[in-house]
Scaffold this motif. Sequence first.
Motif, short mmCIF file in Angstrom:
data_model
loop_
_atom_site.label_atom_id
_atom_site.label_comp_id
_atom_site.label_asym_id
_atom_site.label_seq_id
_atom_site.Cartn_x
_atom_site.Cartn_y
_atom_site.Cartn_z
N VAL A 92 0.88 -1.18 0.00
CA VAL A 92 0.00 0.00 0.00
C VAL A 92 0.90 1.21 0.00
CG1 VAL A 92 -1.55 1.40 1.42
CG2 VAL A 92 -2.02 -1.01 1.13
N TYR A 93 0.66 2.12 -0.95
CA TYR A 93 1.46 3.35 -1.04
C TYR A 93 0.48 4.51 -0.85
CZ TYR A 93 4.80 6.66 -3.29
OH TYR A 93 5.65 7.71 -3.57
N ALA A 94 0.53 5.12 0.33
CA ALA A 94 -0.42 6.18 0.68
C ALA A 94 0.17 7.55 0.38
CB ALA A 94 -0.79 6.07 2.15
N GLY A 95 -0.39 8.25 -0.59
CA GLY A 95 0.13 9.57 -0.99
C GLY A 95 1.19 9.40 -2.06
N CYS A 96 0.78 8.83 -3.21
CA CYS A 96 1.79 8.46 -4.23
C CYS A 96 2.24 9.64 -5.07
CB CYS A 96 1.26 7.34 -5.12
SG CYS A 96 -0.24 7.78 -6.01
N GLY A 97 1.43 10.73 -5.09
CA GLY A 97 1.81 11.88 -5.92
C GLY A 97 1.72 11.55 -7.41
N PRO A 98 2.08 12.47 -8.29
CA PRO A 98 1.89 12.28 -9.73
C PRO A 98 2.90 11.34 -10.38
CG PRO A 98 2.84 14.43 -9.29
CD PRO A 98 2.54 13.84 -7.96
N ILE B 8 4.12 -8.99 -7.42
CA ILE B 8 3.82 -7.73 -6.75
C ILE B 8 2.40 -7.28 -7.03
CG2 ILE B 8 4.39 -5.25 -6.73
CD1 ILE B 8 7.24 -6.02 -6.85
N SER B 9 1.67 -6.91 -5.96
CA SER B 9 0.38 -6.22 -6.11
C SER B 9 0.48 -4.94 -5.31
CB SER B 9 -0.77 -7.03 -5.52
OG SER B 9 -0.95 -8.21 -6.25
N ALA B 10 0.02 -3.84 -5.88
CA ALA B 10 0.12 -2.58 -5.13
C ALA B 10 -1.15 -1.76 -5.26
CB ALA B 10 1.32 -1.77 -5.62
N ILE B 11 -1.52 -1.13 -4.12
CA ILE B 11 -2.61 -0.15 -4.11
C ILE B 11 -1.94 1.22 -3.98
CG2 ILE B 11 -4.58 0.73 -2.83
CD1 ILE B 11 -5.21 -2.09 -1.90
N LEU B 12 -2.14 2.07 -4.97
CA LEU B 12 -1.55 3.42 -4.95
C LEU B 12 -2.68 4.41 -4.64
CD1 LEU B 12 0.58 3.22 -8.25
CD2 LEU B 12 1.20 2.44 -5.96
N ILE B 13 -2.52 5.13 -3.54
CA ILE B 13 -3.60 6.03 -3.08
C ILE B 13 -3.13 7.48 -3.18
CG2 ILE B 13 -5.05 6.66 -1.10
CD1 ILE B 13 -4.27 3.90 0.10
N LEU C 170 -1.58 -3.18 -10.40
CA LEU C 170 -1.59 -1.90 -9.67
C LEU C 170 -3.01 -1.34 -9.65
CD1 LEU C 170 1.48 -0.27 -11.50
CD2 LEU C 170 1.51 -1.54 -9.35
N GLN C 171 -3.50 -1.03 -8.44
CA GLN C 171 -4.81 -0.37 -8.34
C GLN C 171 -4.60 1.08 -7.97
OE1 GLN C 171 -7.75 -2.26 -5.72
NE2 GLN C 171 -6.31 -3.95 -5.52
N MET C 172 -5.26 1.97 -8.67
CA MET C 172 -5.16 3.41 -8.36
C MET C 172 -6.42 3.80 -7.59
SD MET C 172 -2.44 3.78 -10.19
CE MET C 172 -2.93 2.96 -11.66
N ILE C 173 -6.27 4.32 -6.39
CA ILE C 173 -7.44 4.64 -5.57
C ILE C 173 -7.40 6.13 -5.17
CG2 ILE C 173 -8.70 4.12 -3.42
CD1 ILE C 173 -8.60 1.63 -5.07
N GLU C 174 -8.45 6.83 -5.53
CA GLU C 174 -8.57 8.24 -5.10
C GLU C 174 -9.28 8.23 -3.75
OE1 GLU C 174 -10.60 10.79 -7.91
OE2 GLU C 174 -10.98 12.26 -6.32
#
Length: 335
Positions: A96-102, A119-124, A148-152
Amino acid sequence: MYKQELTIIVKSIIASNTVNEQLESAQQLSRFYKKLIKNSHPDDNEILVDGGIALSSSGAADCVDDYIRTVSFIKGIYKAMTKFLDDPLEKKINIVYAGCGPYATLILPLLPLFDKGRISAILIDINASSLESVQNLIPVIGLEEYDLQMIEANAITYKIPKDFNVDLAVSETMHYALTSEPQVAISRNIIKQLSSQAIFIPQEIRIDLAYTFFNYEPYLRVGQNEVKGYKESQPYPYKVFVDRLFTINKEHFNRENHNLKIESAFYMLPTIFENHPDICLFTEITIFEDVELKTGESYITNPYCLVSMYGIKDCSEIKLTYDFCDIPKWFYHLK
Ligand SMILES: C[S@@+](CC[C@H](N)C(=O)[O-])C[C@H]1O[C@@H](n2cnc3c(N)ncnc32)[C@H](O)[C@@H]1O
């Protein structure tokens, strides 16, 4: 084509040893991202939430240029990922990557070094435009086969899906002395959802109180030629360490700590203070194991001056309070 170029850059970041090598490899990464992003990032989309200010997309993109920070985080995260993936059971790793930026700067460059099946990653990110930028970069670099999941979402309240068993969580959403940005509120929310085996990066943020001469303290000045590694900075000789105010790590939040305020004891103020008139806060970070960021090596570990003793009259003791329920800030009380 871009995946190969990114692989060469990230390998040079991991191999960098001297400050010059660190600067050079991080500058290559910065140029790489700027080359791929055609439109400039918005600078008017800062978002204020309970817990701190989320930087604009432009402000978040600029973090890549805090060179020693960027290199040190990438090195630390690489080390942590390697530990998991060295596992003989050929385990998959959930991030989990919280605050991934652009640019998703701290994870995206590392992906080409690892098998996509592992690898599985949630990018928030709370900023839609930053997430959109990452979404666009993925196929351009050639990373679309990674899971990779992109979550707003707001990472201060975000609930990690129950079936996503996190191995590694990363968040760098901080400003010096933990002011302004929501590092503590995000860490608190994410850490509470982690198992005891999971790693949270940064592993430790330490805030120390010291009396010093603020203007003589080493700090990161604007201008790349002034970037110095810790070993090259001259410490101010008359600094007086007073106390470690707190340490933010997994243990801190696992102690059922519900407080949005951290209060110190009262400390005696010296009566003679010409050599150290400023009451200051110092930040140091253990990113992972021996990978650290020391005072003045990055913007986020710059010292912070709370108040000068010349401005304090008729009081002999000071107590500090860190409050992160709204925009994180420091207060002091005198007696
Ligand atoms: C300091 S920037 C760092 C960007 C990138 N991770 C890096 O290290 O270069 C912090 C990022 O976290 C995001 N952020 C801040 N607060 C957030 C929150 N409450 N929820 C989700 N994202 C947040 C900001 O929008 C920004 O993109």
